[in-house]
Design a protein around this motif. Structure first.
Motif, PDB file in Angstrom:
ATOM      1  N   PHE A   1       0.854  -1.186   0.000  1.00  0.00           N
ATOM      2  CA  PHE A   1       0.000   0.000   0.000  1.00  0.00           C
ATOM      3  C   PHE A   1       0.891   1.237   0.000  1.00  0.00           C
ATOM      4  N   GLN A   2       0.573   2.194  -0.879  1.00  0.00           N
ATOM      5  CA  GLN A   2       1.387   3.398  -0.979  1.00  0.00           C
ATOM      6  C   GLN A   2       0.519   4.640  -0.864  1.00  0.00           C
ATOM      7  N   HIS A   3       0.617   5.304   0.282  1.00  0.00           N
ATOM      8  CA  HIS A   3       0.031   6.631   0.505  1.00  0.00           C
ATOM      9  C   HIS A   3      -1.468   6.698   0.247  1.00  0.00           C
ATOM     10  N   GLU A   4      -2.166   5.649   0.469  1.00  0.00           N
ATOM     11  CA  GLU A   4      -3.620   5.582   0.268  1.00  0.00           C
ATOM     12  C   GLU A   4      -4.044   6.056  -1.126  1.00  0.00           C
ATOM     13  N   LEU A   5      -3.154   5.852  -2.077  1.00  0.00           N
ATOM     14  CA  LEU A   5      -3.466   6.175  -3.471  1.00  0.00           C
ATOM     15  C   LEU A   5      -3.114   5.049  -4.429  1.00  0.00           C
ATOM     16  N   ARG A   6      -2.313   4.080  -3.960  1.00  0.00           N
ATOM     17  CA  ARG A   6      -1.796   3.074  -4.876  1.00  0.00           C
ATOM     18  C   ARG A   6      -1.568   1.760  -4.133  1.00  0.00           C
ATOM     19  N   ALA A   7      -1.943   0.670  -4.790  1.00  0.00           N
ATOM     20  CA  ALA A   7      -1.637  -0.667  -4.299  1.00  0.00           C
ATOM     21  C   ALA A   7      -0.883  -1.388  -5.412  1.00  0.00           C
ATOM     22  N   ASP A   8       0.296  -1.918  -5.061  1.00  0.00           N
ATOM     23  CA  ASP A   8       1.118  -2.652  -6.030  1.00  0.00           C
ATOM     24  C   ASP A   8       1.114  -4.128  -5.671  1.00  0.00           C
ATOM     25  N   PHE A   9       0.840  -4.962  -6.661  1.00  0.00           N
ATOM     26  CA  PHE A   9       0.725  -6.407  -6.485  1.00  0.00           C
ATOM     27  C   PHE A   9       1.898  -7.078  -7.206  1.00  0.00           C
ATOM     28  N   LEU A  10       2.637  -7.899  -6.502  1.00  0.00           N
ATOM     29  CA  LEU A  10       3.722  -8.669  -7.096  1.00  0.00           C
ATOM     30  C   LEU A  10       3.369 -10.144  -6.990  1.00  0.00           C
ATOM     31  N   MET A  11       3.311 -10.825  -8.132  1.00  0.00           N
ATOM     32  CA  MET A  11       3.071 -12.269  -8.145  1.00  0.00           C
ATOM     33  C   MET A  11       4.420 -12.945  -7.935  1.00  0.00           C
ATOM     34  N   VAL A  12       4.610 -13.478  -6.743  1.00  0.00           N
ATOM     35  CA  VAL A  12       5.901 -14.018  -6.324  1.00  0.00           C
ATOM     36  C   VAL A  12       6.350 -15.148  -7.248  1.00  0.00           C
ATOM     37  N   GLY A  13       7.563 -14.993  -7.796  1.00  0.00           N
ATOM     38  CA  GLY A  13       8.151 -16.017  -8.640  1.00  0.00           C
ATOM     39  C   GLY A  13       7.577 -16.114 -10.039  1.00  0.00           C
ATOM     40  N   LYS A  14       6.689 -15.187 -10.415  1.00  0.00           N
ATOM     41  CA  LYS A  14       6.044 -15.250 -11.736  1.00  0.00           C
ATOM     42  C   LYS A  14       6.483 -14.131 -12.664  1.00  0.00           C
ATOM     43  N   GLY A  15       7.105 -13.074 -12.116  1.00  0.00           N
ATOM     44  CA  GLY A  15       7.533 -11.959 -12.960  1.00  0.00           C
ATOM     45  C   GLY A  15       6.385 -11.108 -13.454  1.00  0.00           C
ATOM     46  N   SER A  16       5.255 -11.157 -12.750  1.00  0.00           N
ATOM     47  CA  SER A  16       4.079 -10.377 -13.139  1.00  0.00           C
ATOM     48  C   SER A  16       3.736  -9.391 -12.032  1.00  0.00           C
ATOM     49  N   GLN A  17       3.271  -8.199 -12.442  1.00  0.00           N
ATOM     50  CA  GLN A  17       2.916  -7.144 -11.499  1.00  0.00           C
ATOM     51  C   GLN A  17       1.651  -6.433 -11.946  1.00  0.00           C
ATOM     52  N   ILE A  18       0.922  -5.925 -10.955  1.00  0.00           N
ATOM     53  CA  ILE A  18      -0.288  -5.146 -11.209  1.00  0.00           C
ATOM     54  C   ILE A  18      -0.250  -3.958 -10.264  1.00  0.00           C
ATOM     55  N   SER A  19      -0.722  -2.805 -10.711  1.00  0.00           N
ATOM     56  CA  SER A  19      -0.888  -1.649  -9.841  1.00  0.00           C
ATOM     57  C   SER A  19      -2.301  -1.127  -9.975  1.00  0.00           C
ATOM     58  N   ASN A  20      -2.891  -0.709  -8.850  1.00  0.00           N
ATOM     59  CA  ASN A  20      -4.194  -0.043  -8.807  1.00  0.00           C
ATOM     60  C   ASN A  20      -3.926   1.362  -8.295  1.00  0.00           C
ATOM     61  N   ILE A  21      -4.253   2.373  -9.091  1.00  0.00           N
ATOM     62  CA  ILE A  21      -3.858   3.749  -8.778  1.00  0.00           C
ATOM     63  C   ILE A  21      -5.074   4.672  -8.842  1.00  0.00           C
ATOM     64  N   ILE A  22      -5.290   5.423  -7.759  1.00  0.00           N
ATOM     65  CA  ILE A  22      -6.337   6.445  -7.723  1.00  0.00           C
ATOM     66  C   ILE A  22      -5.677   7.758  -8.136  1.00  0.00           C
ATOM     67  N   THR A  23      -6.234   8.424  -9.148  1.00  0.00           N
ATOM     68  CA  THR A  23      -5.661   9.699  -9.588  1.00  0.00           C
ATOM     69  C   THR A  23      -6.742  10.768  -9.632  1.00  0.00           C
ATOM     70  N   PRO A  24      -6.403  11.976  -9.169  1.00  0.00           N
ATOM     71  CA  PRO A  24      -7.373  13.068  -9.205  1.00  0.00           C
ATOM     72  C   PRO A  24      -7.374  13.775 -10.550  1.00  0.00           C
ATOM     73  N   GLY A  25      -8.519  14.344 -10.867  1.00  0.00           N
ATOM     74  CA  GLY A  25      -8.635  15.217 -12.027  1.00  0.00           C
ATOM     75  C   GLY A  25      -8.656  16.660 -11.543  1.00  0.00           C
ATOM     76  N   SER A  26      -9.378  17.513 -12.220  1.00  0.00           N
ATOM     77  CA  SER A  26      -9.345  18.937 -11.907  1.00  0.00           C
ATOM     78  C   SER A  26     -10.318  19.358 -10.808  1.00  0.00           C
ATOM     79  N   GLY A  27     -11.372  18.594 -10.567  1.00  0.00           N
ATOM     80  CA  GLY A  27     -12.350  18.960  -9.543  1.00  0.00           C
ATOM     81  C   GLY A  27     -12.323  17.995  -8.375  1.00  0.00           C
ATOM     82  N   GLU A  28     -13.035  18.362  -7.289  1.00  0.00           N
ATOM     83  CA  GLU A  28     -13.015  17.580  -6.066  1.00  0.00           C
ATOM     84  C   GLU A  28     -13.471  16.136  -6.279  1.00  0.00           C
TER      85      GLU A  28
END
Length: 160
Positions: free
Chosen positions: A79-106
């Motif tokens: 977990f990174q700064h309540e904005l990103r979760a990085d997933f590492l598949m151990v021993g498989k060489g595969s990765q996934i990231s889930n990222i929350i990004t803001p736009g111009s409004g609230e």
């Protein structure tokens, strides 16, 4: 062969209610890490091996034919700064990231998933490679908006 792709979905498109905050989406993503089956149809089972404030380790089972690899795989999620979760598949060489990004409004928020799947038995430029890329692309297009919908439903039900 590595397959690298990503997909972004708006979190609060016109007409979506309730509008979700960054905090609500983050809490939903943490729930997705703990119990991914409702968010990711390719995952049939999940066992949490350990968890702390920085992330968790889990053992997930993928349904045959959906995502790498078919069968069980250990994942380390950071977990990174309540904005990103990085997933590492151990021993498989595969990765996934889930990222929350803001736009111009609230309430102008986006959810992006990036994927880097290692498929060592697939050769580049083959029909099998084209089919696998198409499969991964379609899965990405479905799983990101589905995650937003699941989080919104959790908020409506008072679970977040």
């Amino acid at each position: 062969m590595h397959f690298d792709l990503g997909y972004t979905s708006p979190i609060n498109p016109a007409g979506a209610e309730p509008k979700l905050s960054v905090s609500q989406v983050w809490k939903g993503l943490v729930q997705k890490c703990r119990a991914p089956q409702a968010f990711v149809p390719a995952i049939s089972e999940c066992e949490i091996l350990s968890e702390d404030d920085n992330g968790l380790k889990r053992m997930v089972t993928f349904q045959a034919g959906f995502g790498p690899p078919a069968g069980k795989v250990e994942e380390h999620i950071t977990f990174q700064h309540e904005l990103r979760a990085d997933f590492l598949m151990v021993g498989k060489g595969s990765q996934i990231s889930n990222i929350i990004t803001p736009g111009s409004g609230e309430s102008d928020l986006y959810l992006t998933y990036t994927f880097s799947f290692n498929e060592p038995t697939i050769e580049p430029g083959t029909p099998e490679a084209e089919a696998k890329l198409k499969q991964y692309t379609e899965q990405a297009k479905g799983v990101v908006p589905r995650s937003v919908d699941e989080i919104r439903d959790m908020v409506k039900q008072g679970k977040i």
